[in-house]
Scaffold this motif. Structure first.
Motif, PDB file in Angstrom:
ATOM      1  N   SER A   3       0.830  -1.216   0.000  1.00 35.48           N
ATOM      2  CA  SER A   3       0.000   0.000   0.000  1.00 35.48           C
ATOM      3  C   SER A   3       0.860   1.260   0.000  1.00 35.48           C
ATOM      4  N   LEU A   4       1.902   1.270   0.825  1.00 33.71           N
ATOM      5  CA  LEU A   4       2.781   2.436   0.871  1.00 33.71           C
ATOM      6  C   LEU A   4       3.526   2.626  -0.448  1.00 33.71           C
ATOM      7  N   ALA A   5       3.904   1.524  -1.079  1.00 33.09           N
ATOM      8  CA  ALA A   5       4.619   1.618  -2.353  1.00 33.09           C
ATOM      9  C   ALA A   5       3.737   2.179  -3.463  1.00 33.09           C
ATOM     10  N   ALA A   6       2.436   1.893  -3.388  1.00 31.16           N
ATOM     11  CA  ALA A   6       1.519   2.276  -4.464  1.00 31.16           C
ATOM     12  C   ALA A   6       0.645   3.478  -4.114  1.00 31.16           C
ATOM     13  N   ILE A   7       0.879   4.115  -2.978  1.00 40.16           N
ATOM     14  CA  ILE A   7      -0.048   5.128  -2.488  1.00 40.16           C
ATOM     15  C   ILE A   7      -0.154   6.341  -3.405  1.00 40.16           C
ATOM     16  N   ASN A   8       0.904   6.639  -4.148  1.00 39.38           N
ATOM     17  CA  ASN A   8       0.868   7.801  -5.044  1.00 39.38           C
ATOM     18  C   ASN A   8       0.146   7.524  -6.348  1.00 39.38           C
ATOM     19  N   GLN A   9      -0.268   6.277  -6.557  1.00 42.12           N
ATOM     20  CA  GLN A   9      -1.015   5.885  -7.758  1.00 42.12           C
ATOM     21  C   GLN A   9      -0.266   6.286  -9.030  1.00 42.12           C
ATOM     22  N   GLY A  15       6.261  -2.525 -10.941  1.00 41.67           N
ATOM     23  CA  GLY A  15       7.084  -2.850  -9.781  1.00 41.67           C
ATOM     24  C   GLY A  15       6.270  -3.363  -8.611  1.00 41.67           C
ATOM     25  N   VAL A  16       5.139  -2.704  -8.320  1.00 46.15           N
ATOM     26  CA  VAL A  16       4.291  -3.132  -7.207  1.00 46.15           C
ATOM     27  C   VAL A  16       3.681  -4.504  -7.494  1.00 46.15           C
ATOM     28  N   LEU A  17       3.308  -4.742  -8.764  1.00 45.01           N
ATOM     29  CA  LEU A  17       2.758  -6.054  -9.118  1.00 45.01           C
ATOM     30  C   LEU A  17       3.792  -7.154  -8.895  1.00 45.01           C
ATOM     31  N   VAL A  45      10.432   8.448  -1.486  1.00 42.96           N
ATOM     32  CA  VAL A  45      11.685   8.137  -0.787  1.00 42.96           C
ATOM     33  C   VAL A  45      11.446   7.796   0.685  1.00 42.96           C
ATOM     34  N   THR A  46      10.366   8.290   1.269  1.00 42.27           N
ATOM     35  CA  THR A  46      10.072   7.939   2.661  1.00 42.27           C
ATOM     36  C   THR A  46       9.720   6.457   2.776  1.00 42.27           C
ATOM     37  N   PHE A  47       9.004   5.922   1.776  1.00 40.37           N
ATOM     38  CA  PHE A  47       8.753   4.479   1.768  1.00 40.37           C
ATOM     39  C   PHE A  47      10.060   3.723   1.573  1.00 40.37           C
ATOM     40  N   ASN A  48      10.909   4.212   0.669  1.00 37.45           N
ATOM     41  CA  ASN A  48      12.189   3.545   0.435  1.00 37.45           C
ATOM     42  C   ASN A  48      13.015   3.482   1.715  1.00 37.45           C
TER      43      ASN A  48
END
Length: 479
Positions: free
Chosen positions: A139-145, A152-154, A231-234
């Motif tokens: 969810s955090l990786a894909a939050i920006n849609q 990558g998320v898939l 970058v915060t998720f990273n």
């Protein structure tokens, strides 16, 4: 102790209900609540004795119920999760502009799931927290849609799901063979199962957890996700999620099979897996033109170092690996967050576009340069101390040739980080036309990155107290 999990879950629930009402005070309330969480962490961890503390949920019997256990080894991870999450939340308060409430809610749920992974003492609930942390990560990786992030998320979801299935198979097999899910009880009963069955459980766990921490060749999802994610998720992923999953793997193996949890043959296989991982990742990092992809491959490389040294199962190996786990969490979170600051100014993560930033924005580029030297493993920074300890541990275990590969990895990382530093301090024309001179750096962003970068220097110059703490932890573990 259960409040280490309940508190962030309740906070996420509360923020979800009142986010519209408190929109103007969201940052203040979020950070204030987490400040209270730090007090809870301090109260609980300061009361731990030599045997740790336990908590049983409900009235279930021990062999079937949910048992939480916090010993000296867990205190290290609890504080790492709490403090780094707090710093990243402070950073988010100035950096995140869209979906901020959702971001805060997910970070609180992530904190609860990571604490659950550290505290749980039964196999099945470790899997539950393992999957919750994974779902929140997706969810955090894909939050920006971002459409560019879809692939990558898939990949992340597919690889993560397969890894989770393998871990579940290991749990089912261990339950069938021992009749219990309690890790301590499984450790006693596993002595009666055959070597082949033990090896099968170990391999399932290694591959299942290995896919989550992106060991080669299970790594392809991580650079793709990091390239388009925030970058915060990273920083959260590299510094906390991957490290906590790795810690959980080692905790399970240590609890089930003791200090020397690998046979000699399997130990060589795992060590070579680590060597291949960091050599391949360093070579791939060298080829990258996007700073986030480069840092992603660098993270994979250091996870290779960690799994290689953890596999020794010796006291020196565990001390070196735990110290490097801490150091890499600090270094890599600092690098990702600093790259976020610099990208706000030039609107690009391409290395070539960073040309001359050392002259235009000297403070942030100075911090980036210092942390880059730390992660390479140069003195007087913390990365040098932990790499030195890893080399010593491997040589003491009798693997001189494998210790030499760490030097090769260090040289490879030196080449591509020096390439970035060279670009940063190369002069550039047309500054006024290409850069936003009205941009004002947030004091919060600078403060967070200064603390992280400063800790890399302090732990390099004065590593003694932290090493002593880790040494006590390993002694209690019986490593």
């Amino acid at each position: 102790m259960v409040w280490l999990i309940i508190y962030p879950l309740l906070t996420a629930f509360i923020l979800g209900i009142i986010k519209r009402i408190i929109a103007d005070y969201l940052d203040f309330i979020t950070l204030s609540i987490f400040s209270g969480y730090l007090l809870i962490v301090f109260k609980i961890t300061s009361s731990i004795g030599s045997n740790g503390i336990e908590y049983f949920l409900g009235s279930w019997e021990k062999l079937l119920g949910i048992r939480l256990h916090l010993a000296a080894d867990g205190v290290f991870m609890v504080w790492l999760i709490a403090l780094l999450t707090y710093l990243i939340l402070i950073y988010c308060s100035s950096y995140i502009q869209e979906n901020k409430a959702k971001y805060y809610i997910l970070i609180y749920v992530l904190t609860a799931s990571l604490m659950g992974l550290v505290l749980t003492a039964d196999f099945f609930n470790l899997y539950v927290w393992f999957e919750i942390a994974s779902i929140v990560s997706y969810s955090l990786a894909a939050i920006n849609q971002n459409r560019n992030n879809f692939e990558g998320v898939l990949k992340y979801i597919v690889v993560g799901s397969i890894g989770g299935m393998l871990v579940l198979l290991a749990i089912i097999l261990s339950y069938k063979l021992t009749g219990t899910l309690d890790l301590a009880e499984i450790a006693i009963r596993s002595q009666n199962i055959s070597d082949f069955q033990q090896a099968t459980i170990k391999i399932l766990l290694l591959v299942g957890f290995g896919s989550k921490i992106a060991l080669v060749p299970l790594h392809a999802w991580l650079p793709d996700v990091y390239t388009n994610a925030n970058v915060t998720f990273n920083a959260l992923s590299s510094a906390l999620i991957l490290k906590t999953v790795l810690y959980s793997l080692i905790k399970v193996l240590h609890n089930l099979f003791g200090g020397a949890f690998f046979s000699s043959k399997l130990q060589i296989i795992v060590m070579m897996w680590g060597v291949i991982t960091f050599l391949v990742a360093h070579l791939l990092a060298y080829q990258q033109q996007n700073i986030k992809r480069l840092l992603a491959y660098s993270s994979i490389a250091h996870l290779g170092y960690l799994i290689m040294v953890f596999s020794l199962g010796t006291e020196k190996g565990l001390i070196a690996a735990n110290f490097h786990l801490l150091n890499h969490a600090l270094m890599k979170s600092a690098l990702f967050l600093l790259s976020g600051i610099l990208s706000l100014r030039i609107k690009s993560y391409l290395i070539r576009d960073w040309q001359g930033l050392g002259y235009k924005f000297p403070y942030s580029t100075l911090l980036f340069t210092g942390v880059s030297l730390a992660i390479i493993g140069l003195p007087p920074f913390n990365g040098f101390v932990s790499k030195w300890l890893m080399v010593q541990a491997i040589i003491d275990a009798g693997y001189v040739n494998i210790a030499f590969t760490i030097l090769i990895g260090t040289i490879l990382s030196l080449v591509y980080y020096l390439r970035i530093i060279k670009v940063l301090y190369s002069r550039r024309k047309n500054w006024e036309e290409e850069f936003d001179n009205n941009y004002k750096e947030s004091k919060r962003l600078t403060a967070v990155t200064t603390v992280l970068a400063g800790s890399c220097l302090v732990l390099g110059i004065i590593p003694g107290p932290m090493l002593e703490l880790i040494n006590k932890t390993i002694s209690i573990l019986g490593g």
